[in-house]
Design an enzyme around this catalytic site. Structure first.
Site, PDB file in Angstrom:
ATOM      1  N   GLU A  41       0.829  -1.208   0.000  1.00  0.00           N
ATOM      2  CA  GLU A  41       0.000   0.000   0.000  1.00  0.00           C
ATOM      3  C   GLU A  41       0.863   1.259   0.000  1.00  0.00           C
ATOM      4  O   GLU A  41       0.544   2.242  -0.671  1.00  0.00           O
ATOM      5  CB  GLU A  41      -0.939  -0.004   1.209  1.00  0.00           C
ATOM      6  N   TYR A 121      -5.895   6.289   5.335  1.00  0.00           N
ATOM      7  CA  TYR A 121      -6.165   5.317   4.267  1.00  0.00           C
ATOM      8  C   TYR A 121      -5.384   4.027   4.479  1.00  0.00           C
ATOM      9  O   TYR A 121      -5.936   2.920   4.396  1.00  0.00           O
ATOM     10  CB  TYR A 121      -5.818   5.900   2.888  1.00  0.00           C
ATOM     11  N   ASP A 139      -9.198   4.424  -1.835  1.00  0.00           N
ATOM     12  CA  ASP A 139      -8.128   4.998  -2.650  1.00  0.00           C
ATOM     13  C   ASP A 139      -8.747   5.650  -3.882  1.00  0.00           C
ATOM     14  O   ASP A 139      -9.972   5.787  -3.995  1.00  0.00           O
ATOM     15  CB  ASP A 139      -7.108   3.924  -3.029  1.00  0.00           C
TER      16      ASP A 139
END
Length: 351
Positions: A41, A121, A139
């Site tokens: 990520e 996030y 996202d």
């Protein structure tokens, strides 16, 4: 009437047939490893899947778990991150690894948010994918999918909080709550392969019948975006110095700030006005050398400005001590440098 989100079961059925094979995903029998999810990520922020794939595998070979990453020096991490850009991500990753090596991975969004360098996030993504928490990480792919499904007209970035809240509404459905890890990844895949920024393949979309933007014929126009301001330009002059063995002189940037801790070709500060030749030479690493200009100009785009750089070269007849600098093989130096320096070295066909 406010549109409603479609049934998540439709997307999960599609995902079971079409899921992408990615190196950081677990197989059907295992939960993805939280370190691998976190690393992927962080790498994928501002970088494409195609670019991340081989770099992820290489990084993991060097730092196979969070303990290995925490034990590594910053110079090692910076060298392995070189070329991926947005180097604050690497600094945050390294800081977070030190905390996680000491206490292990928290399983909740709140616990992950308490780790240095892990933002909202990323915390949601790791919690959902690695630990099956009932959250939907939003996202850019997820924002685009939800903006179209709900026909959200507010431009980005102002629409981000609303789109994040709308995406979380999927967890009101039992199908999404039963498979939160798969559902999060299914939304990523849908946005990356079907609900793309341009020319979305609506005929192949499992949500096509429940998409408000498609019903109105405006799917390609959403999400709307506030026009970006033109980026200012900054200028720099850099000095490529060779010794008699062909090594080049490099230095490490300060640990804080832009490209913090990365190797660079020595040069002037980057500023709004162009440098006069005599003024730039005051910043040369060694005095009294005959510096020759390389042809062309190197350009590199940062988030907030466009950088234009010129390059001067010189050669030393013999070995010379240069306090505060280091001599390196050009190819080894390039491998440890950020992309902006690669563009400079290309002016001399190094790389």
């Amino acid at each position: 009437m406010t549109p409603s989100l479609p049934d998540p079961a439709l997307l999960l059925a599609w995902y079971d047939r079409h899921r992408r094979v990615l190196p950081w995903r677990g197989d059907d029998a295992s939960r993805p490893d939280p370190y691998r999810v976190w690393l992927s990520e962080v790498m994928l922020q501002q970088t494409t899947v195609a670019a991340v794939g081989p770099r992820y595998t290489r990084f993991l070979a060097r730092f196979p778990d969070v303990q290995a990453l925490a034990a590594a020096g910053w110079e090692e991490v910076a060298e392995e991150w070189a070329g991926l850009g947005y180097y604050a991500r690497a600094r945050n990753l390294h800081a977070g690894a030190k905390a996680l090596a000491a206490q292990g991975f928290p399983r909740t969004v709140e616990g992950l948010r308490a780790i240095p360098g892990i933002g909202p996030y990323t915390a949601s993504a790791v919690a959902a994918i690695a630990f099956g928490q009932p959250v939907v990480p939003a996202d850019g792919n997820v924002e685009r999918v939800v903006a179209r499904l709900m026909r959200e007209e507010t431009p980005l970035p102002a629409a981000k909080p609303r789109l994040t809240a709308l995406a979380q509404g999927f967890m009101a459905h039992a199908a999404a709550r039963a498979r939160p890890s798969d559902f999060a990844q299914a939304l990523f895949d849908l946005g990356a392969t079907i609900c793309t920024p341009r020319n979305p393949a609506c005929a192949l979309c499992p949500f096509r019948d429940g998409c408000s933007a498609r019903a109105a014929g405006v799917q390609a126009e959403l999400p709307r975006k506030t026009p970006k301001r033109a980026r200012p330009t900054r200028h720099g002059v850099h000095f490529l110095l060779f010794d008699d063995a062909g090594a080049i002189l490099v230095r490490r940037r300060p640990p804080k700030g832009l490209l913090g801790g990365m190797l660079e070709i020595p040069g002037t500060p980057w500023r709004a006005t162009a440098w006069a030749a005599a003024e730039a030479l005051d910043h040369a690493p060694l005095p009294g050398l005959a510096w020759l200009p390389s042809p062309g100009e190197a350009r590199h785009g940062f988030t907030h400005f466009e950088l234009r750089m010129t390059l001067l070269t010189a050669r030393l007849p013999g070995p010379t001590e240069a306090p505060g600098f280091a001599w390196m093989d050009p190819q080894a130096a390039r491998a440890a440098m950020p992309s902006a320096m690669h563009r400079l070295l290309a002016l001399e066909a190094i790389g």
